[in-house]
Design a protein around this motif. Structure first.
Motif, PDB file in Angstrom:
ATOM      1  N   ASN A  58      -8.756  -4.071   5.823  1.00  0.00           N
ATOM      2  CA  ASN A  58      -7.921  -3.312   6.753  1.00  0.00           C
ATOM      3  C   ASN A  58      -8.440  -1.885   6.920  1.00  0.00           C
ATOM      4  O   ASN A  58      -9.235  -1.404   6.126  1.00  0.00           O
ATOM      5  CB  ASN A  58      -6.475  -3.304   6.252  1.00  0.00           C
ATOM      6  N   LYS A  59      -7.947  -1.234   7.932  1.00  0.00           N
ATOM      7  CA  LYS A  59      -8.398   0.114   8.297  1.00  0.00           C
ATOM      8  C   LYS A  59      -9.885   0.085   8.652  1.00  0.00           C
ATOM      9  O   LYS A  59     -10.617   1.064   8.417  1.00  0.00           O
ATOM     10  CB  LYS A  59      -8.101   1.139   7.193  1.00  0.00           C
ATOM     11  N   ASP A  61     -11.074   0.330  11.381  1.00  0.00           N
ATOM     12  CA  ASP A  61     -11.324   1.367  12.395  1.00  0.00           C
ATOM     13  C   ASP A  61     -11.848   2.651  11.762  1.00  0.00           C
ATOM     14  O   ASP A  61     -12.485   3.453  12.422  1.00  0.00           O
ATOM     15  CB  ASP A  61     -10.037   1.665  13.186  1.00  0.00           C
ATOM     16  N   ASP A  86      -7.685  -4.022  11.939  1.00  0.00           N
ATOM     17  CA  ASP A  86      -7.032  -2.721  12.030  1.00  0.00           C
ATOM     18  C   ASP A  86      -5.575  -3.043  12.337  1.00  0.00           C
ATOM     19  O   ASP A  86      -5.225  -3.382  13.467  1.00  0.00           O
ATOM     20  CB  ASP A  86      -7.720  -1.914  13.144  1.00  0.00           C
ATOM     21  N   ALA A  87      -4.762  -2.972  11.305  1.00  0.00           N
ATOM     22  CA  ALA A  87      -3.360  -3.364  11.470  1.00  0.00           C
ATOM     23  C   ALA A  87      -2.635  -2.410  12.409  1.00  0.00           C
ATOM     24  O   ALA A  87      -1.677  -2.780  13.073  1.00  0.00           O
ATOM     25  CB  ALA A  87      -2.657  -3.401  10.106  1.00  0.00           C
ATOM     26  N   SER A  88      -3.101  -1.164  12.477  1.00  0.00           N
ATOM     27  CA  SER A  88      -2.438  -0.188  13.340  1.00  0.00           C
ATOM     28  C   SER A  88      -2.566  -0.559  14.808  1.00  0.00           C
ATOM     29  O   SER A  88      -1.596  -0.531  15.548  1.00  0.00           O
ATOM     30  CB  SER A  88      -3.061   1.194  13.167  1.00  0.00           C
ATOM     31  N   ASN A 130      -0.173   1.683  -0.040  1.00  0.00           N
ATOM     32  CA  ASN A 130      -0.746   2.407   1.099  1.00  0.00           C
ATOM     33  C   ASN A 130      -1.920   1.714   1.798  1.00  0.00           C
ATOM     34  O   ASN A 130      -2.579   2.301   2.650  1.00  0.00           O
ATOM     35  CB  ASN A 130      -1.188   3.815   0.669  1.00  0.00           C
ATOM     36  N   VAL A 131      -2.200   0.465   1.446  1.00  0.00           N
ATOM     37  CA  VAL A 131      -3.349  -0.224   2.058  1.00  0.00           C
ATOM     38  C   VAL A 131      -2.992  -0.754   3.454  1.00  0.00           C
ATOM     39  O   VAL A 131      -3.881  -1.127   4.220  1.00  0.00           O
ATOM     40  CB  VAL A 131      -3.874  -1.331   1.114  1.00  0.00           C
ATOM     41  N   GLY A 132      -1.687  -0.755   3.782  1.00  0.00           N
ATOM     42  CA  GLY A 132      -1.278  -1.171   5.131  1.00  0.00           C
ATOM     43  C   GLY A 132      -0.475  -2.469   5.178  1.00  0.00           C
ATOM     44  O   GLY A 132      -0.384  -3.102   6.232  1.00  0.00           O
ATOM     45  N   LYS A 133       0.146  -2.852   4.075  1.00  0.00           N
ATOM     46  CA  LYS A 133       0.892  -4.118   4.026  1.00  0.00           C
ATOM     47  C   LYS A 133       2.027  -4.144   5.054  1.00  0.00           C
ATOM     48  O   LYS A 133       2.166  -5.092   5.814  1.00  0.00           O
ATOM     49  CB  LYS A 133       1.470  -4.334   2.606  1.00  0.00           C
ATOM     50  N   SER A 134       2.831  -3.088   5.055  1.00  0.00           N
ATOM     51  CA  SER A 134       3.976  -3.070   5.977  1.00  0.00           C
ATOM     52  C   SER A 134       3.505  -3.028   7.430  1.00  0.00           C
ATOM     53  O   SER A 134       4.081  -3.691   8.298  1.00  0.00           O
ATOM     54  CB  SER A 134       4.850  -1.844   5.707  1.00  0.00           C
ATOM     55  N   THR A 135       2.471  -2.244   7.681  1.00  0.00           N
ATOM     56  CA  THR A 135       1.949  -2.145   9.045  1.00  0.00           C
ATOM     57  C   THR A 135       1.476  -3.523   9.518  1.00  0.00           C
ATOM     58  O   THR A 135       1.728  -3.918  10.661  1.00  0.00           O
ATOM     59  CB  THR A 135       0.771  -1.143   9.101  1.00  0.00           C
ATOM     60  N   GLY A 149       5.094   3.924   6.186  1.00  0.00           N
ATOM     61  CA  GLY A 149       5.051   5.364   5.953  1.00  0.00           C
ATOM     62  C   GLY A 149       3.636   5.768   5.702  1.00  0.00           C
ATOM     63  O   GLY A 149       2.799   4.923   5.430  1.00  0.00           O
ATOM     64  N   GLY A 153       3.613   4.000  -1.457  1.00  0.00           N
ATOM     65  CA  GLY A 153       4.837   3.642  -2.178  1.00  0.00           C
ATOM     66  C   GLY A 153       6.104   3.546  -1.362  1.00  0.00           C
ATOM     67  O   GLY A 153       7.180   3.816  -1.870  1.00  0.00           O
ATOM     68  N   VAL A 154       6.043   3.149  -0.061  1.00  0.00           N
ATOM     69  CA  VAL A 154       7.292   3.058   0.700  1.00  0.00           C
ATOM     70  C   VAL A 154       7.880   1.648   0.852  1.00  0.00           C
ATOM     71  O   VAL A 154       8.996   1.521   1.340  1.00  0.00           O
ATOM     72  CB  VAL A 154       7.219   3.726   2.105  1.00  0.00           C
ATOM     73  N   THR A 155       7.166   0.601   0.424  1.00  0.00           N
ATOM     74  CA  THR A 155       7.727  -0.743   0.599  1.00  0.00           C
ATOM     75  C   THR A 155       8.850  -1.041  -0.403  1.00  0.00           C
ATOM     76  O   THR A 155       8.670  -0.883  -1.584  1.00  0.00           O
ATOM     77  CB  THR A 155       6.629  -1.802   0.435  1.00  0.00           C
TER      78      THR A 155
HETATM   79  N1  LIG Z   1      -6.246   3.922  10.771  1.00  0.00           N
HETATM   80  C1  LIG Z   1      -5.512   2.943  10.268  1.00  0.00           C
HETATM   81  N2  LIG Z   1      -4.372   3.243   9.611  1.00  0.00           N
HETATM   82  C2  LIG Z   1      -3.637   2.240   9.112  1.00  0.00           C
HETATM   83  C3  LIG Z   1      -4.027   0.872   9.264  1.00  0.00           C
HETATM   84  N3  LIG Z   1      -3.094   0.101   8.655  1.00  0.00           N
HETATM   85  C4  LIG Z   1      -2.169   0.949   8.147  1.00  0.00           C
HETATM   86  N4  LIG Z   1      -2.484   2.244   8.416  1.00  0.00           N
HETATM   87  C5  LIG Z   1      -1.748   3.459   7.996  1.00  0.00           C
HETATM   88  O1  LIG Z   1      -1.766   3.503   6.567  1.00  0.00           O
HETATM   89  C6  LIG Z   1      -0.544   4.066   6.085  1.00  0.00           C
HETATM   90  C7  LIG Z   1       0.077   3.123   5.069  1.00  0.00           C
HETATM   91  O2  LIG Z   1       0.515   1.931   5.713  1.00  0.00           O
HETATM   92  P1  LIG Z   1       1.709   1.034   5.145  1.00  0.00           P
HETATM   93  O3  LIG Z   1       1.789  -0.152   6.041  1.00  0.00           O
HETATM   94  O4  LIG Z   1       2.919   1.862   4.920  1.00  0.00           O
HETATM   95  O5  LIG Z   1       1.099   0.625   3.713  1.00  0.00           O
HETATM   96  P2  LIG Z   1       1.743  -0.288   2.561  1.00  0.00           P
HETATM   97  O6  LIG Z   1       0.622  -1.041   1.955  1.00  0.00           O
HETATM   98  O7  LIG Z   1       2.900  -1.074   3.101  1.00  0.00           O
HETATM   99  O8  LIG Z   1       2.221   0.847   1.576  1.00  0.00           O
HETATM  100  P3  LIG Z   1       3.291   0.792   0.356  1.00  0.00           P
HETATM  101  O9  LIG Z   1       4.614   0.649   0.960  1.00  0.00           O
HETATM  102  O10 LIG Z   1       3.009   2.102  -0.256  1.00  0.00           O
HETATM  103  O11 LIG Z   1       2.928  -0.340  -0.574  1.00  0.00           O
HETATM  104  C8  LIG Z   1       0.335   4.307   7.313  1.00  0.00           C
HETATM  105  O12 LIG Z   1       0.193   5.643   7.671  1.00  0.00           O
HETATM  106  C9  LIG Z   1      -0.285   3.413   8.375  1.00  0.00           C
HETATM  107  O13 LIG Z   1      -0.088   3.899   9.666  1.00  0.00           O
HETATM  108  C10 LIG Z   1      -5.257   0.593   9.969  1.00  0.00           C
HETATM  109  O14 LIG Z   1      -5.713  -0.574  10.123  1.00  0.00           O
HETATM  110  N5  LIG Z   1      -5.941   1.671  10.447  1.00  0.00           N
END
Ligand SMILES: Nc1nc2c(ncn2[C@@H]2O[C@H](COP(=O)(O)OP(=O)(O)OP(=O)(O)O)[C@@H](O)[C@H]2O)c(=O)[nH]1
Length: 286
Positions: A58-59, A61, A86-88, A130-135, A149, A153-155
């Motif tokens: 992920n990420k 991009d 790119d989950a975003s 923060n790796v992007g799971k929720s996104t 977020g 640590g927001v999940t």
């Molecule tokens: N540029 C980019 N940013 C991303 C991508 N996926 C997620 N993000 C950003 O990464 C940050 C963390 O994403 P979350 O989806 O909150 O991550 P999480 O793994 O659920 O985090 P926790 O709740 O801490 O376990 C956010 O600011 C997202 O917008 C991606 O593919 N590209």
């Protein structure tokens, strides 16, 4: 959930994932494309104990596309399919459905041979904070199904979310802990934003980042900050700090009295690195 894991937390997180594994057909292992090894749980093979798996980088991009291709080959050599996403923005996210069916093909075939209509594939997303799971969950679900977020640590809070026409996701992802033993891994996690800023020495992380940039992306800092530098001796910390100060001067990071505020300069550099303003940068290399 913070990044400060203690043995008790690790055991608890592991039990939680093991309990979920019983419910699912496939694990979607989310890694950060910029640091696929540093963002990987060191005990992942043991924890997943043979469960089918799709690796997502992920990420993508933000990562160096050439290095990401090398990582895809690296995982293929390990017998794992890896897909840059790119989950975003949603880039490649739709391919997750077809790849999951491919990975589970023999089972789906077996169900069909028995005259059963294959039921929806049940999947669990796992990854470090923060790796992007929720996104990714939101992107797959096409609506705001999980809180996102920009800080680790927001999940929180378990339900199935229907995604696509033949997949269901557990709505609570599995949170894994990253590696801690290795200092360089810690710096890479910090530089990419997986570790909270408060528990780090920002100057050290920026110093590490600048050194990596000079080594692998020598024009990135020059282009972003219009600072002039010739050949920097990477083994001489003073030269690296001088360059960080030059960046600070350019960016007006000054303390009262006019001295350069290295911590502010460090934050500027790290913010730019994490947001891609220094270009597409990979810190782990196969
Ligand atoms: N540029 C980019 N940013 C991303 C991508 N996926 C997620 N993000 C950003 O990464 C940050 C963390 O994403 P979350 O989806 O909150 O991550 P999480 O793994 O659920 O985090 P926790 O709740 O801490 O376990 C956010 O600011 C997202 O917008 C991606 O593919 N590209």
């Amino acid at each position: 959930m913070t990044i400060q894991w203690f043995p008790g937390h690790m055991t608890k997180a592991r039990r939680q994932i093991e309990a979920k594994l019983k419910l699912i057909d496939i694990v979607i292992e989310l890694l950060d494309a910029r640091i696929p090894i540093s963002s990987r749980n060191p005990m992942i093979d043991e924890i997943l104990s043979g469960k089918r798996r799709l690796v997502l980088l992920n990420k993508a991009d933000l990562a160096d596309p050439g290095i990401t291709e090398e990582w895809v080959r690296f995982f293929a050599d390990e017998g794992l399919q890896a897909l840059p996403v790119d989950a975003s923005s949603g880039m490649n996210v739709q391919q997750i459905f077809a790849l999951s069916r491919e990975i589970l093909q023999d089972r789906l075939e077996a169900q069909r041979r028995k005259g059963m209509r294959p039921r929806a594939i049940r999947a669990l997303i796992v990854g470090i904070p923060n790796v992007g799971k929720s996104t990714l969950i939101n992107r797959l679900a096409g609506r705001s199904a999980a809180a996102t977020g920009d800080r680790p640590g927001v999940t929180k809070g378990q339900q199935w979310i229907k995604v696509g026409h033949d997949m269901e996701l557990l709505d609570t992802p599995g949170i894994l802990w990253p590696k801690f033993e290795d200092q360089e891994v810690g710096l890479r996690l910090a530089a990419t934003g997986a570790i909270k800023e408060e528990i780090l020495n920002v100057d050290d992380v920026a110093f590490y980042a600048v050194k990596q940039l000079l080594q692998h992306y020598p024009d990135a800092l020059r282009e972003r900050y219009q600072v002039e530098y010739g050949e920097v001796d990477l083994d001489n910390p003073h030269e690296i700090v001088e360059l960080m100060e030059a960046i600070g001067r350019r960016r007006g990071c000054l303390m009262s009295g006019g001295a350069i505020d290295l911590e502010k300069a460090s934050l500027v550099i790290l913010r730019d690195l994490r947001s891609g303003r220094l270009g597409r940068i990979s810190l782990d290399r196969p």
